[in-house]
Design a protein around this motif. Structure first.
Motif, mmCIF file in Angstrom:
data_model
loop_
_atom_site.group_PDB
_atom_site.id
_atom_site.type_symbol
_atom_site.label_atom_id
_atom_site.label_comp_id
_atom_site.label_asym_id
_atom_site.label_seq_id
_atom_site.Cartn_x
_atom_site.Cartn_y
_atom_site.Cartn_z
ATOM 1 N N MET A 87 -6.851 -14.926 4.172
ATOM 2 C CA MET A 87 -5.952 -15.245 5.283
ATOM 3 C C MET A 87 -6.009 -14.120 6.318
ATOM 4 O O MET A 87 -5.647 -12.982 6.022
ATOM 5 C CB MET A 87 -4.532 -15.450 4.755
ATOM 6 C CG MET A 87 -4.445 -16.599 3.758
ATOM 7 S SD MET A 87 -2.809 -16.816 3.061
ATOM 8 C CE MET A 87 -1.883 -17.282 4.496
ATOM 9 N N GLU A 88 -6.462 -14.462 7.518
ATOM 10 C CA GLU A 88 -6.635 -13.466 8.579
ATOM 11 C C GLU A 88 -5.345 -12.743 8.913
ATOM 12 O O GLU A 88 -5.345 -11.531 9.137
ATOM 13 C CB GLU A 88 -7.210 -14.128 9.830
ATOM 14 C CG GLU A 88 -8.641 -14.582 9.678
ATOM 15 C CD GLU A 88 -9.149 -15.250 10.948
ATOM 16 O OE1 GLU A 88 -8.643 -14.936 12.037
ATOM 17 O OE2 GLU A 88 -10.054 -16.084 10.823
ATOM 18 N N GLU A 89 -4.212 -13.479 8.973
ATOM 19 C CA GLU A 89 -2.949 -12.849 9.390
ATOM 20 C C GLU A 89 -2.449 -11.809 8.393
ATOM 21 O O GLU A 89 -1.627 -10.968 8.730
ATOM 22 C CB GLU A 89 -1.866 -13.910 9.650
ATOM 23 C CG GLU A 89 -1.374 -14.628 8.404
ATOM 24 C CD GLU A 89 -1.995 -15.996 8.204
ATOM 25 O OE1 GLU A 89 -1.342 -16.819 7.548
ATOM 26 O OE2 GLU A 89 -3.113 -16.239 8.679
ATOM 27 N N LEU A 90 -2.967 -11.831 7.157
ATOM 28 C CA LEU A 90 -2.549 -10.851 6.149
ATOM 29 C C LEU A 90 -3.511 -9.668 6.060
ATOM 30 O O LEU A 90 -3.265 -8.728 5.305
ATOM 31 C CB LEU A 90 -2.427 -11.522 4.778
ATOM 32 C CG LEU A 90 -1.394 -12.649 4.671
ATOM 33 C CD1 LEU A 90 -1.384 -13.212 3.261
ATOM 34 C CD2 LEU A 90 -0.015 -12.164 5.070
ATOM 35 N N GLY A 91 -4.577 -9.691 6.823
ATOM 36 C CA GLY A 91 -5.558 -8.615 6.787
ATOM 37 C C GLY A 91 -4.961 -7.260 7.103
ATOM 38 O O GLY A 91 -5.311 -6.246 6.503
ATOM 39 N N GLU A 92 -4.026 -7.215 8.056
ATOM 40 C CA GLU A 92 -3.374 -5.948 8.428
ATOM 41 C C GLU A 92 -2.562 -5.383 7.265
ATOM 42 O O GLU A 92 -2.585 -4.186 6.998
ATOM 43 C CB GLU A 92 -2.460 -6.198 9.637
ATOM 44 C CG GLU A 92 -1.725 -4.984 10.139
ATOM 45 C CD GLU A 92 -0.803 -5.332 11.297
ATOM 46 O OE1 GLU A 92 0.322 -4.807 11.290
ATOM 47 O OE2 GLU A 92 -1.204 -6.120 12.163
ATOM 48 N N LEU A 93 -1.847 -6.260 6.569
ATOM 49 C CA LEU A 93 -1.060 -5.795 5.418
ATOM 50 C C LEU A 93 -1.971 -5.342 4.278
ATOM 51 O O LEU A 93 -1.729 -4.316 3.645
ATOM 52 C CB LEU A 93 -0.151 -6.916 4.901
ATOM 53 C CG LEU A 93 1.114 -7.192 5.676
ATOM 54 C CD1 LEU A 93 1.865 -8.355 5.044
ATOM 55 C CD2 LEU A 93 1.997 -5.974 5.733
ATOM 56 N N LEU A 94 -3.006 -6.118 4.007
ATOM 57 C CA LEU A 94 -3.912 -5.774 2.905
ATOM 58 C C LEU A 94 -4.647 -4.471 3.164
ATOM 59 O O LEU A 94 -4.990 -3.751 2.225
ATOM 60 C CB LEU A 94 -4.911 -6.904 2.666
ATOM 61 C CG LEU A 94 -4.306 -8.213 2.145
ATOM 62 C CD1 LEU A 94 -5.353 -9.305 2.090
ATOM 63 C CD2 LEU A 94 -3.666 -8.010 0.791
ATOM 64 N N ALA A 95 -4.863 -4.142 4.433
ATOM 65 C CA ALA A 95 -5.531 -2.880 4.761
ATOM 66 C C ALA A 95 -4.663 -1.686 4.400
ATOM 67 O O ALA A 95 -5.171 -0.578 4.216
ATOM 68 C CB ALA A 95 -5.887 -2.854 6.246
ATOM 69 N N GLN A 96 -3.362 -1.885 4.271
ATOM 70 C CA GLN A 96 -2.440 -0.799 3.913
ATOM 71 C C GLN A 96 -2.435 -0.514 2.408
ATOM 72 O O GLN A 96 -1.945 0.519 1.970
ATOM 73 C CB GLN A 96 -1.015 -1.144 4.355
ATOM 74 C CG GLN A 96 -0.854 -1.275 5.841
ATOM 75 C CD GLN A 96 0.553 -1.715 6.213
ATOM 76 O OE1 GLN A 96 1.488 -1.514 5.453
ATOM 77 N NE2 GLN A 96 0.690 -2.317 7.383
ATOM 78 N N LEU A 97 -2.951 -1.450 1.624
ATOM 79 C CA LEU A 97 -2.956 -1.275 0.165
ATOM 80 C C LEU A 97 -4.063 -0.328 -0.262
ATOM 81 O O LEU A 97 -5.156 -0.351 0.306
ATOM 82 C CB LEU A 97 -3.161 -2.619 -0.534
ATOM 83 C CG LEU A 97 -2.049 -3.646 -0.388
ATOM 84 C CD1 LEU A 97 -2.477 -4.971 -1.006
ATOM 85 C CD2 LEU A 97 -0.780 -3.150 -1.046
ATOM 86 N N PRO A 98 -3.805 0.508 -1.271
ATOM 87 C CA PRO A 98 -4.886 1.356 -1.797
ATOM 88 C C PRO A 98 -5.904 0.485 -2.521
ATOM 89 O O PRO A 98 -5.578 -0.604 -2.997
ATOM 90 C CB PRO A 98 -4.170 2.301 -2.763
ATOM 91 C CG PRO A 98 -2.937 1.568 -3.166
ATOM 92 C CD PRO A 98 -2.542 0.720 -1.986
ATOM 93 N N PRO A 99 -7.128 0.949 -2.609
ATOM 94 C CA PRO A 99 -8.127 0.162 -3.345
ATOM 95 C C PRO A 99 -7.764 0.118 -4.826
ATOM 96 O O PRO A 99 -7.046 0.977 -5.329
ATOM 97 C CB PRO A 99 -9.436 0.934 -3.114
ATOM 98 C CG PRO A 99 -9.000 2.316 -2.812
ATOM 99 C CD PRO A 99 -7.671 2.210 -2.117
#
Length: 153
Positions: free
Chosen positions: A45-57
Motif C-alpha cells: 500500500m503506497e499510502e503506508l510507505g511513509e510509516l513503514l519507512a520509520q520501522l527498523p529493519p
C-alpha cells in the motif's frame, strides 16, 4: 480514514493513520480500510510507505535452527542405575533426564542438551561406582577365601 489490521488472525481496529505504528503495523501485516475490496499487505500500500519507512529493519536470523529430535534423555538408564546399581547417582540422573524433554519442547534446545549431558554423566558415574564396588567386594571375598583356605593347611 480508519484502518484495520489483521495480526495473528485477529482483526484489530479501527485505527487512525497516526495510530498504526503503535498498534503493530509491519510490512507483512494485512491492512484494510473502507473502499478496499480485499485485505492487502502493508508493504503493497503506497499510502503506508511513509510509516513503514520509520520501522527498523527486521533483526537478522542469527539463531541456528533447532533439530526436530530431542537429545537422548537417559531416563531409562537412570532408572536402571537407580534400581540396580547406585541409588543416589541414579536419582540425580532421573531428575536431569526428566528435564530434557520439557526443555526441548519449550524451545530451549541448549538447555535440553545440557540436561542430557548432565543426566548421562550422573548415570554413568553411578554405574561405574557400583561396578567398582562390586569388583572391590569380589576381591575382598577372594582374599578372605584365600586366607581362609591357607589356614586350613
Amino acid at each position: 480514514m480508519d484502518y484495520y489490521l489483521l495480526i495473528g488472525g485477529l482483526k484489530k481496529g479501527p485505527f487512525g493513520f497516526e495510530e498504526l505504528l503503535q498498534n503493530g503495523l509491519t510490512a507483512d501485516v494485512l491492512v484494510w480500510h473502507v473502499g478496499m475490496t480485499d485485505w492487502r499487505k502493508a508493504s503493497e500500500m503506497e499510502e503506508l510507505g511513509e510509516l513503514l519507512a520509520q520501522l527498523p529493519p527486521p533483526p537478522p536470523n542469527t539463531s541456528v535452527a533447532s533439530p526436530s529430535v530431542p537429545p537422548k534423555s537417559w531416563l531409562v538408564e537412570s532408572i536402571l542405575v537407580t534400581c540396580l546399581c547406585c541409588l543416589p547417582f541414579g536419582v540425580v540422573g532421573i531428575v536431569y533426564a526428566a528435564k530434557v524433554d520439557s526443555a526441548f519442547n519449550s524451545g530451549r534446545y541448549n538447555d535440553a542438551l545440557r540436561y542430557s549431558q548432565t543426566a548421562k554423566n550422573w548415570t554413568l558415574w553411578g554405574f561405574f561406582v557400583a561396578l567398582g564396588c562390586i569388583v572391590l567386594y569380589l576381591l575382598f571375598l577372594g582374599i578372605i577365601a584365600l586366607i581362609g583356605s591357607q589356614s586350613l593347611y
